[in-house]
Design a protein around this motif. Structure first.
Motif, mmCIF file in Angstrom:
data_model
loop_
_atom_site.group_PDB
_atom_site.id
_atom_site.type_symbol
_atom_site.label_atom_id
_atom_site.label_comp_id
_atom_site.label_asym_id
_atom_site.label_seq_id
_atom_site.Cartn_x
_atom_site.Cartn_y
_atom_site.Cartn_z
ATOM 1 N N SER A 140 -2.001 6.608 0.827
ATOM 2 C CA SER A 140 -3.349 6.114 1.119
ATOM 3 C C SER A 140 -3.587 5.929 2.620
ATOM 4 O O SER A 140 -4.675 5.543 3.035
ATOM 5 N N ALA A 170 0.865 -1.171 0.000
ATOM 6 C CA ALA A 170 0.000 0.000 0.000
ATOM 7 C C ALA A 170 0.902 1.220 0.000
ATOM 8 O O ALA A 170 1.866 1.281 0.764
ATOM 9 N N LEU A 189 -5.903 2.681 6.332
ATOM 10 C CA LEU A 189 -5.915 2.891 4.889
ATOM 11 C C LEU A 189 -7.300 3.374 4.475
ATOM 12 O O LEU A 189 -8.295 3.060 5.120
ATOM 13 N N SER A 235 -6.698 0.305 -1.824
ATOM 14 C CA SER A 235 -5.367 0.894 -1.634
ATOM 15 C C SER A 235 -4.271 -0.153 -1.761
ATOM 16 O O SER A 235 -3.118 0.182 -2.012
ATOM 17 N N LEU A 236 -4.634 -1.426 -1.551
ATOM 18 C CA LEU A 236 -3.653 -2.507 -1.675
ATOM 19 C C LEU A 236 -3.433 -2.827 -3.142
ATOM 20 O O LEU A 236 -4.379 -2.880 -3.930
ATOM 21 N N ARG A 237 -2.161 -3.051 -3.488
ATOM 22 C CA ARG A 237 -1.810 -3.339 -4.882
ATOM 23 C C ARG A 237 -0.695 -4.365 -4.916
ATOM 24 O O ARG A 237 0.069 -4.497 -3.961
#
Length: 168
Positions: free
Chosen positions: A58, A54, A69, A74-76
């Motif tokens: 964010s 993240a 978050l 927001s997690l990638r």
């Protein structure tokens, strides 16, 4: 109010929009050029590109008892974030890195990093190499420290005027 990086990694990460607790971060990476938190590593992988991260932008704030978050989105995967891949390749955690003076003398290792609520680094703490029970810490401003190849940090100042004696 600043928080120590070593304490920050012990906090739960939550997604505000979904109201879910995601667990604790595996590590928090600092951009060595800007001296601020850049990436929060949630799920590490042996294949860098498959690591779940993240971006720090964010994060709502670093000062509460959680790392909040905006949302799960927001997690990638690191594969979709060039900066995250660069930081993962360089392992820019700073904690435990050896610190050298600008003249090449060993100063000790980076024991902790103070992070402001906006993600900015306010101080690096270097544990000085000493004998005995007293542990000496050298406080270093971010402007005076730079990352160098080989996993070391270079302190670009010559005096030790901010050395403190702390008991364990």
């Amino acid at each position: 109010m600043a928080v120590r990086l070593s304490k920050l990694v012990d906090r739960d990460v939550v997604a505000i929009a979904e109201g879910r607790t995601l667990g604790r971060p595996h590590s928090i990476l600092i951009d060595p050029d800007q001296h601020r938190v850049a990436v929060i590593v949630m799920v590490p992988s042996h294949v860098r590109e498959l690591t779940v991260v993240a971006r720090a932008r964010s994060v709502k704030s670093f000062e509460s008892d959680t790392i909040a978050l905006e949302a799960l989105s927001s997690l990638r995967l690191a594969a979709h974030d060039e900066m995250a891949l660069d930081l993962l390749a360089g392992r820019v955690t700073f904690l435990g890195r050896e610190a050298l003076s600008s003249h090449g003398h060993r100063l000790g290792t980076i024991k902790d990093v103070l992070i402001e609520d906006d993600g900015r680094v306010s101080e690096y703490w270097i544990r000085k190499r000493t004998l005995g029970f007293l542990r000496r810490l050298l406080k270093v401003n971010p402007d005076d420290l730079s990352a160098a190849p080989g996993g070391v940090a270079v302190v670009n100042r010559t005096s030790d005027e901010e050395v403190l004696d702390l008991t364990p």
